[in-house]
Design a protein around this motif. Sequence first.
Motif, PDB file in Angstrom:
ATOM      1  N   ASP A   9       6.792  26.701   3.271  1.00 59.59           N
ATOM      2  CA  ASP A   9       5.668  26.383   3.594  1.00 59.59           C
ATOM      3  C   ASP A   9       5.649  25.162   4.761  1.00 59.59           C
ATOM      4  OD1 ASP A   9       2.960  25.821   4.325  1.00 59.59           O
ATOM      5  OD2 ASP A   9       2.305  25.496   1.993  1.00 59.59           O
ATOM      6  N   ASN A  10       5.792  25.563   6.020  1.00 56.24           N
ATOM      7  CA  ASN A  10       6.099  24.414   6.868  1.00 56.24           C
ATOM      8  C   ASN A  10       4.767  23.548   7.324  1.00 56.24           C
ATOM      9  OD1 ASN A  10       9.160  24.802   7.824  1.00 56.24           O
ATOM     10  ND2 ASN A  10       8.402  26.799   8.067  1.00 56.24           N
ATOM     11  N   GLU A  11       3.754  24.342   6.813  1.00 57.84           N
ATOM     12  CA  GLU A  11       2.520  23.149   7.136  1.00 57.84           C
ATOM     13  C   GLU A  11       2.750  21.959   6.292  1.00 57.84           C
ATOM     14  OE1 GLU A  11      -0.128  23.652   9.066  1.00 57.84           O
ATOM     15  OE2 GLU A  11       1.028  25.428   9.730  1.00 57.84           O
ATOM     16  N   ILE A  12       3.253  21.873   5.131  1.00 56.01           N
ATOM     17  CA  ILE A  12       3.409  20.814   4.320  1.00 56.01           C
ATOM     18  C   ILE A  12       4.211  19.801   5.111  1.00 56.01           C
ATOM     19  CG2 ILE A  12       4.538  19.723   2.307  1.00 56.01           C
ATOM     20  CD1 ILE A  12       3.790  22.274   0.907  1.00 56.01           C
ATOM     21  N   SER A  43       9.491  24.008  -0.285  1.00 56.70           N
ATOM     22  CA  SER A  43      10.510  25.179  -0.604  1.00 56.70           C
ATOM     23  C   SER A  43      10.313  25.725  -2.090  1.00 56.70           C
ATOM     24  CB  SER A  43      11.947  24.545  -0.693  1.00 56.70           C
ATOM     25  OG  SER A  43      12.247  23.982   0.642  1.00 56.70           O
ATOM     26  N   SER A  44       9.098  25.405  -2.398  1.00 60.74           N
ATOM     27  CA  SER A  44       8.652  25.792  -3.909  1.00 60.74           C
ATOM     28  C   SER A  44       9.389  25.296  -4.972  1.00 60.74           C
ATOM     29  CB  SER A  44       8.623  27.568  -4.040  1.00 60.74           C
ATOM     30  OG  SER A  44       7.790  27.968  -3.098  1.00 60.74           O
ATOM     31  N   TYR A  79      16.547  21.413   8.415  1.00 62.38           N
ATOM     32  CA  TYR A  79      16.720  20.669   7.010  1.00 62.38           C
ATOM     33  C   TYR A  79      16.334  21.593   6.035  1.00 62.38           C
ATOM     34  CZ  TYR A  79      16.765  16.080   9.462  1.00 62.38           C
ATOM     35  OH  TYR A  79      16.859  15.119  10.275  1.00 62.38           O
ATOM     36  N   VAL A  80      17.227  21.734   4.834  1.00 68.80           N
ATOM     37  CA  VAL A  80      16.838  22.817   3.903  1.00 68.80           C
ATOM     38  C   VAL A  80      16.919  22.098   2.399  1.00 68.80           C
ATOM     39  CG1 VAL A  80      17.954  24.847   2.690  1.00 68.80           C
ATOM     40  CG2 VAL A  80      18.173  24.569   5.242  1.00 68.80           C
ATOM     41  N   CYS A  81      16.075  22.431   1.596  1.00 69.04           N
ATOM     42  CA  CYS A  81      16.351  22.074   0.268  1.00 69.04           C
ATOM     43  C   CYS A  81      17.203  22.616  -0.490  1.00 69.04           C
ATOM     44  CB  CYS A  81      14.842  22.455  -0.338  1.00 69.04           C
ATOM     45  SG  CYS A  81      14.822  22.070  -2.268  1.00 69.04           S
ATOM     46  N   SER A  82      18.149  21.784  -1.094  1.00 69.22           N
ATOM     47  CA  SER A  82      19.512  22.465  -1.556  1.00 69.22           C
ATOM     48  C   SER A  82      19.722  21.634  -2.993  1.00 69.22           C
ATOM     49  CB  SER A  82      20.457  22.221  -0.832  1.00 69.22           C
ATOM     50  OG  SER A  82      21.656  22.640  -1.342  1.00 69.22           O
ATOM     51  N   CYS A  83      20.287  22.479  -3.888  1.00 74.06           N
ATOM     52  CA  CYS A  83      20.637  21.794  -5.125  1.00 74.06           C
ATOM     53  C   CYS A  83      22.045  21.107  -4.967  1.00 74.06           C
ATOM     54  CB  CYS A  83      20.802  22.887  -6.240  1.00 74.06           C
ATOM     55  SG  CYS A  83      22.235  24.306  -6.106  1.00 74.06           S
ATOM     56  N   SER A  84      22.289  20.273  -5.716  1.00 76.30           N
ATOM     57  CA  SER A  84      23.796  19.653  -5.713  1.00 76.30           C
ATOM     58  C   SER A  84      24.876  20.354  -5.609  1.00 76.30           C
ATOM     59  CB  SER A  84      24.014  18.485  -6.751  1.00 76.30           C
ATOM     60  OG  SER A  84      23.043  17.803  -6.830  1.00 76.30           O
ATOM     61  N   GLN A 133      26.670  38.543  -1.625  1.00 80.64           N
ATOM     62  CA  GLN A 133      25.347  38.300  -2.297  1.00 80.64           C
ATOM     63  C   GLN A 133      24.620  37.806  -1.013  1.00 80.64           C
ATOM     64  OE1 GLN A 133      24.697  38.478  -5.534  1.00 80.64           O
ATOM     65  NE2 GLN A 133      26.609  39.300  -5.638  1.00 80.64           N
ATOM     66  N   LYS A 134      23.315  37.947  -1.397  1.00 84.85           N
ATOM     67  CA  LYS A 134      22.205  37.362  -0.015  1.00 84.85           C
ATOM     68  C   LYS A 134      21.759  36.030  -0.629  1.00 84.85           C
ATOM     69  CE  LYS A 134      20.789  41.584   1.678  1.00 84.85           C
ATOM     70  NZ  LYS A 134      19.715  42.195   2.539  1.00 84.85           N
ATOM     71  N   PHE A 135      21.406  35.155   0.227  1.00 86.48           N
ATOM     72  CA  PHE A 135      21.057  33.866  -0.239  1.00 86.48           C
ATOM     73  C   PHE A 135      19.631  33.913  -0.521  1.00 86.48           C
ATOM     74  CE2 PHE A 135      24.248  32.457   2.825  1.00 86.48           C
ATOM     75  CZ  PHE A 135      24.743  31.598   1.892  1.00 86.48           C
ATOM     76  N   HIS A 136      18.976  33.057  -1.393  1.00 85.03           N
ATOM     77  CA  HIS A 136      17.564  33.142  -1.959  1.00 85.03           C
ATOM     78  C   HIS A 136      16.566  33.269  -0.569  1.00 85.03           C
ATOM     79  CE1 HIS A 136      14.112  32.152  -3.835  1.00 85.03           C
ATOM     80  NE2 HIS A 136      13.793  31.306  -3.322  1.00 85.03           N
ATOM     81  N   PHE A 137      16.963  32.494   0.441  1.00 84.58           N
ATOM     82  CA  PHE A 137      15.901  32.400   1.385  1.00 84.58           C
ATOM     83  C   PHE A 137      15.874  33.962   2.118  1.00 84.58           C
ATOM     84  CE2 PHE A 137      19.522  31.214   3.845  1.00 84.58           C
ATOM     85  CZ  PHE A 137      19.581  31.714   5.135  1.00 84.58           C
ATOM     86  N   GLU A 138      16.968  34.656   2.077  1.00 78.86           N
ATOM     87  CA  GLU A 138      17.084  35.902   2.618  1.00 78.86           C
ATOM     88  C   GLU A 138      16.256  37.068   1.885  1.00 78.86           C
ATOM     89  OE1 GLU A 138      21.099  36.010   4.993  1.00 78.86           O
ATOM     90  OE2 GLU A 138      21.180  35.739   2.751  1.00 78.86           O
ATOM     91  N   GLN A 139      16.600  36.882   0.520  1.00 84.20           N
ATOM     92  CA  GLN A 139      15.709  37.644  -0.503  1.00 84.20           C
ATOM     93  C   GLN A 139      14.207  37.349  -0.340  1.00 84.20           C
ATOM     94  OE1 GLN A 139      17.393  36.906  -4.401  1.00 84.20           O
ATOM     95  NE2 GLN A 139      19.431  37.151  -3.724  1.00 84.20           N
TER      96      GLN A 139
END
Length: 147
Positions: A9-12, A43-44, A79-84, A133-139
């Motif tokens: 949600d890029n509006e945020i 990024s939910s 910029y992307v939300c990423s886990c460690s 595997q596909k990445f989450h954003f692709e799914q």
Amino acid sequence: MNHPNQARDNEILNKFKIEDALKITPNGYRFSLKFKRALWLASSKLCAYCGNEVENHKSMNVDHFVPKSKGGSEAFDNYVCSCSYCNLSKQAVDMDEFRIRMSISKSPLKGIINSAQLKQLTEIGVKLPFEIQKFHFEQVLEKGVVF
């Protein structure tokens, strides 16, 4: 190529100016907690790569989708939300290499071979129990989720 910024949600994020997102420190810069929270929410609360929930915006890593060393910019769409785990695994490699690394980590080959060995074996025709595997954003994009 699909891009993670299409699956959030890029509006945020549109409320921010780059100078509000980055804080200059003696050691370079860091992302403001306000910006990290916005990116996390946009990024939910999920890692763009693995799809795992990131506990909170303070523990979230801001990843450069296109690494700065590969010409990536300091722009919101990079910029992307990423886990460690994903952020440390990706380092400064391109997405194809990262996809192979992540796919190996989710396969029976984990801990047995690395991405270079996998490439060499597949080049000579060895069949392995391995699936890209596909990445989450692709799914998310495949499901047609539109913000």
